[in-house]
Each structure stands twice: as C-alpha cells, then as structure tokens.
Write a protein that holds these residues in place. Sequence first.
Motif, mmCIF file in Angstrom:
data_model
loop_
_atom_site.group_PDB
_atom_site.id
_atom_site.type_symbol
_atom_site.label_atom_id
_atom_site.label_comp_id
_atom_site.label_asym_id
_atom_site.label_seq_id
_atom_site.Cartn_x
_atom_site.Cartn_y
_atom_site.Cartn_z
ATOM 1 N N SER A 577 0.832 -1.195 0.000
ATOM 2 C CA SER A 577 0.000 0.000 0.000
ATOM 3 C C SER A 577 0.869 1.248 0.000
ATOM 4 N N ILE A 589 -12.052 6.988 -4.052
ATOM 5 C CA ILE A 589 -11.976 6.216 -5.291
ATOM 6 C C ILE A 589 -13.347 6.281 -5.955
ATOM 7 N N ASP A 591 -15.907 5.581 -9.489
ATOM 8 C CA ASP A 591 -16.124 4.806 -10.712
ATOM 9 C C ASP A 591 -15.800 5.689 -11.920
ATOM 10 N N VAL A 598 -16.856 4.485 -4.917
ATOM 11 C CA VAL A 598 -17.069 3.039 -4.878
ATOM 12 C C VAL A 598 -16.801 2.504 -3.476
ATOM 13 N N PRO A 600 -15.163 -0.163 -0.564
ATOM 14 C CA PRO A 600 -13.792 -0.640 -0.332
ATOM 15 C C PRO A 600 -13.469 -1.863 -1.189
ATOM 16 N N GLY A 601 -12.238 -1.907 -1.705
ATOM 17 C CA GLY A 601 -11.798 -3.046 -2.498
ATOM 18 C C GLY A 601 -12.114 -2.968 -3.974
ATOM 19 N N ILE A 602 -12.905 -1.964 -4.382
ATOM 20 C CA ILE A 602 -13.272 -1.808 -5.787
ATOM 21 C C ILE A 602 -12.323 -0.809 -6.449
ATOM 22 N N GLU A 603 -11.846 -1.171 -7.640
ATOM 23 C CA GLU A 603 -10.899 -0.301 -8.344
ATOM 24 C C GLU A 603 -11.616 0.867 -9.010
ATOM 25 N N GLY A 604 -10.942 2.003 -9.017
ATOM 26 C CA GLY A 604 -11.484 3.188 -9.675
ATOM 27 C C GLY A 604 -10.409 4.259 -9.771
ATOM 28 N N LYS A 640 -7.412 1.299 -5.493
ATOM 29 C CA LYS A 640 -8.497 0.803 -4.646
ATOM 30 C C LYS A 640 -8.146 1.116 -3.201
ATOM 31 N N ASP A 642 -8.897 0.020 1.017
ATOM 32 C CA ASP A 642 -9.477 -0.987 1.897
ATOM 33 C C ASP A 642 -10.277 -0.332 3.020
ATOM 34 N N THR A 650 -3.079 0.676 -8.568
ATOM 35 C CA THR A 650 -3.103 -0.444 -9.511
ATOM 36 C C THR A 650 -2.580 -0.055 -10.886
#
Length: 760
Positions: A577, A589, A591, A598, A600-604, A640, A642, A650
């Motif tokens: 991290s 983060i 969309d 979004v 937690p844990g979702i990429e954006g 993303k 947490d 990413t």
Amino acid sequence: MINWNDVLHYAAIYWPYAVGAIVLLILCSPKLTLKIIARIIRIVFLRVRVLGGENLPYSGPILLVSNHISLLDLLMIQSVARQRVRFLVRTEVLNFIPNRLIFWYLGVLRVPSPKHPSEMKEFLNQIRDRLRAGETVCYFPEGEISGSGNLMRFRSGVHALLPPECQVTVLPVRLGMLHGRLFGMHNGKLRMRPLNHWPVDFSIAIGEPIDHNLSGFQIRQKISELGAIAERLPQPGEKPIHTSFIFRAKRHPFSTSFYDATTDTGLSNFKMLMLTILLSKEIRKRDKGENGYTGVLLPNIPAAAGVMLGVMCADRTPAVINFSAGESVALESARRAGVKTILTSRKFLQKLKWQETEEMLCMEEIVPGITKWMKFKAFLMTLLPPRMLVRNLAPLSCYNMFQQAALIFSSGSTGKPKAVMLTQRNINCDIYSFFRVVDWTTKDVVGGNLPMFHSFGFNVCFALPAITGTPVIYVSNPLDAAVIVRSIREYKITILAATPTFLQKYMMKAKEGDFASMRLCVTGAEKLSSELADRYRAMTGRDIVEGFGCTELSPIVSINLNHSIHLLGTKADHPGSIGSALPGIHARIIDPETGVEVAPGIEGRLQVRSGTVMKGYLNEPELTAQVIQNNYYDTGDMAKMDQDGYIYITGRASRFSKIGGEMVPHEGVENAITKVRHSEVREVAVSGRRDRLKGERLVIFYTPEDFDIQQVIAGLREEGLPNIWIPKADDFVKVDELPMLGSGKLDLVKLKQMVAGLEK
C-alpha cells in the motif's frame, strides 16, 4: 498602593468559603465545570479553532460521531456542545486507572466487548433510552485513540445505536491539527510527548447531519472530507515561507539550517538573512518581468535556498527550472511561462554543458556588484523588529498565504511539462500534515538529495527547513551515492526520501552502521520492490515506507506508516500500500464511468481534496478545469482502498491495454515480471501496441543480457496471472536502455515513440 497585610488577612478568613464554592460547583454542575476546565486548557495549552458550530442543534436527541486523536478530545467536544455530552468509551480505555476518575466525572458510558452479546444488547438499549430522552451522545467508531493522528478503521455505522421511533440528528465531528500533542496512549501506557511549539493547534469541525444508514467506511470518508474542508484555509498565526524564516532567523541568528555536504560548510541564519536581503534588492532592480516569476536554475546548495528566499522577499515567485528535462525542454518551458530572468551560475552551466542565454543572470555578475555600503544597509535592516523587517522587505507577500510560493514544472512523463502554480498555503498545508504523522522534532536532520525543481524536494529540502529550522544537508547530485552515504553517517541524517532506484545506489555504497541514524526512509515515484525492501530491513532493522504524491498536490498525499507513532519507521503497515491519506487530506476512489464513490476493495480513479491542491496550471485554464472538478483533483491513477483507508495503486489510467475487451494494467505486468526475476532495479517497461485480432497487445521492452523470455513466461504462469496478462515470446523487445526521466519515473512519451517505431 496594595496593602498586602490586608490581602493576606481577608484571604485567611474567606479561603474556606472559596474552596467550598468550588467544591459545590464541581458537584452540582459538571457541565459548567467541564467548560471552565476546557477553557483553561484552551487558554494555556491550545489554540482552538471551531468550524461548523452553527450545525449543532440547541436540543436533542443528538448523536455525535467523531474521530479520536487524544485524551483531550472529550473535554474539547464538551466545551463546544450546547448540552452535556455522554461519551461512549471502550472498556479497555476505562480500565486504564488514571482515566477512571475523570471518566466517572464526565459520565461516560462503558462500551462492552463484542464477545459478550448480552452486555452489548443491554448497552444498546441504554443508548437508545438516552437518545429517546433527548440527550446528546458522542460515539468514537475507531474504538481507540489514533496512534498517529491518521483516521483508523471505523468499526461500524450508527444505525444500531438509534431508536427506530424517533428522529435523531447524527452529526460528524472531525478533530484535527494537534501535532505535538501533550500525551496519548500506547500499549496501555500513558506516553508523554514534548511540545514542538506553543500553543498547540487544535481544530474541531462539525459537519451537517448525515444519513443514519451510512456504513462505518462511508462515515469515515465523510469525516475525512470534513478534515480537508477544515484545513483548506490558513491556520491561526500561519505565515508564508520567507516570513517564517525571517522570524526564526531573528530569534536564532547563530543557528544553521542549510549545510552543503560536498564542501562541509553551512550558512548560519544571520548569513542567510543577509543574503536574502541583498538578493531581494538586486532582484527588484534587475527583474522587470510583468508576470511575477523569476527563474531559478541552481543545484541543491545553501546559496540556492538564499536565492529562493530572495525571490520571495522581492514579492516574486521562484520558477524552479527542471534541468533534468534537458536544455531545450527546460528553457522552452520557462519561456512559455513568461520567465524573463533566470538566476543561475556559470559554473553550474558548465557542469550541465548548457549555453548561457540572454535571460540568464549569473551569480558571478551579481555578487561583485554588492558593495560594502549595501552590506552595511542590509545589516542595519537585520536590526529591525521582525514585523517591521518583513513589511519593509516584502510588503505585498509577507502575510499573503495565497501568494504563489513556487512555479514547479511537472516531469512531463505523459506529455510536455506543465507549469504548476503552488501557493504558500498549499506548501504549508502539506508540511503541517507531514508533521503530524512523522513525529517531527527539533532533533531531526533531513537529507537534501531531492532536487528543488521537484515539488517534494522544494517542500522537504527547502520549505521545511526554512519554516522550522530543521537542518538540511544538501547534496547537489542525487546520484552521488558516496557523498550521500557519507552525509548520512557524518551529519546523522534522520529522514531521507528517495526513489527506489536512487536508494538502491545508496545501499550499494553503504556499509554496516552507515544508516544507523535514520529513523524514517520514504520512497516514491516508482514501485518499491520486495527485494529492495528486504535488503534494507536486513541492513537497518527497519522498513522502507512507500509514499504517494504528485506535483499538483504539493506533493505528499499519503505515507504507508504504522498506526502507532511510537513504531514509526520500524514497521510499515499493509504491505504493497501507499498508506492512508495524511491528516487534512481526503482521498476517494470513484467509478470512472459514473463518478460515484465506490465501496472498499473496488478499483477506480483516485481523487484528492485538500488545501494542498494546486492553484492551477499556468495559462491553461481548460486543462486545470479537466483535472480539478468540485474541489477534487483527479490524479489520473487507478487505485483501490481498503476498509482501513489504505490505498493501493493499480496503475495509471493511461497505462492500460484493452485486450479482447479486458483491461490489462501495464504496471501490474511490470511488477509481476520484476517479482519473477527477483530484481531490485527496473529492467522492463510495458506498453501496448495495435493488434488486428484483439485490438491491442502488450509489448515488453527489457535491458538485461541474461533475460530468459521463456523462463519469465513460465514464472508468470506459476504466479497465477490471468492468461490475458501473460505476453507471448514475440511481445518482448531487447533495448539498450529504458526511457527514464531525471525524477526516476518512466518517460511515457518516449515509450510511446518506441512503440510507434516498432509499428512502422
């Protein structure tokens, strides 16, 4: 005239009544007593700033949801609340013996352990009953005091605390500033911390009512954003860089903050002040540029810091030339910004092998023209009181926090360099955030290896020493590993920032014990390899911590530090991290398609809101409007987050290939190859090229002679990467060197040109 005998006589008679009145007040009116105690603390120890006080209703039921940064939080919240507040405190904190009496008096409510469901059920019913009765309750969702000042994980939302049949006003409360706090807790023990300055800044920001159904993570984000809003404006007593330096130089004229590691010399505050005064007068006479920018083209030496201060004291803004970009690009960027005068040195130009141009004003011309009479007048000015001195030197900018502090040219990794306008407030806001998480003290020594044309170098290697007096040890060449290692050893440097590539070179020159003084090593600009991290840990017993930032954000956004400030630099949290956003900086983060935040844990896309967000790009309002919308700066990075608020990059939004309808991150493939190769340095650069069947395909440029393509492909399969991420053997291209910028970043423009060369 006071008759002290009468005073003592009446005191002897009436003191029992005074004591009785105080005891009666304490017993009968806890709310008033607490407000008086809080007022005394605010007068003696703290400089408190309250924002959003109008959001507090005059009557309940009210549920306050707050972060938790110190043992003073309860008193401070009670001091601004209109009703008596019932605080919810975990059993572990209540069991700490010194807390028991004051917590009993505050009337706190004990939060039982989740391991006891029956007690928890009874506790929730008790909270609902108090809210039904119209009381004000304060809930700390983190469950404990933050060990670093950063927000921690919010364990839950508030829905379970609320009675379903009545309307409860839920208000977010953000407590902030408090760097150099008096005391806190670590491992169940009270830890005292000496003050770095007096009084201590403390802020209380109260937001508008929020939805009862928000999750703990969503409430955390609301309070994080509230902190960014609260610290957007200047703090009480805040001063621009040059004004802060002058005030400090007047207090400590014989201290030295700026050292040169190459010559083992330094300039005392008095000498630096004299240099600043003399240069500011010369700059006013010689630079007639109408847009207020004066170019600075100098290496990291104490004189360069004096030139920066001189430009600021001339009510102008230093445009710091990025000489690593090359002569033509650097000078063209300066001319495009309207810079008419560039302060430099012929000796430095010879080292760069640059030609002297008509806009260049060399120090070799200025210094001989400074007469003894000019020096005497400058000396007389140093005798003026600091307020009179700064108003005389810099009448337009001495207290203007929205004056530009620097014009920094971006690295140009994605196109032509942009001129980034950073204000005094931008820089100060970032430094204040940095203070709170690195446990800065007056004993710290900073490595001055990062060039000042880089925003991180400008901030940490110039602004921080100028404002605080922290010694900085300048090294003119960040690649001169031998000098840097020697300066760490001899000057006992405690804080060092570098790219992983630069740090790798330093470690190759270092011997056992050379890094013994360093308590914090921060890397950024490129991915930290696990091999380099392991080697540093074996050498020092400490962890490298990764940071993230960009020029447009002044530049630091996050540092991957441990939750406890008492474990600073010894162990990084959440491997891989870049850390959580620093206090006063809000990250989210969203969309890419909808712009909605979004889970937690979702990429954006990573966006940031803070007082550190730049004023804009010079002469490029449309580009500024593209990257700053609704007070948020879009970093262009895919990431993303947490549940704890830790961010994982990413890739760049522009560094993806769409292969067969799937998005493949170039950096993800690069990191996987680096892991397979067990490499400590950058060996590959991944890009994309057109493909007739799948739309796009990967291309991997590599440099090592021993690079076994089939072995790498097999290793990627063993790592369990998706098939679409794994390149074919004919996707690999051998090159002599990878396109790199002076900052250590990959040159994406040249990388695209290399790909274009393959497609011809």
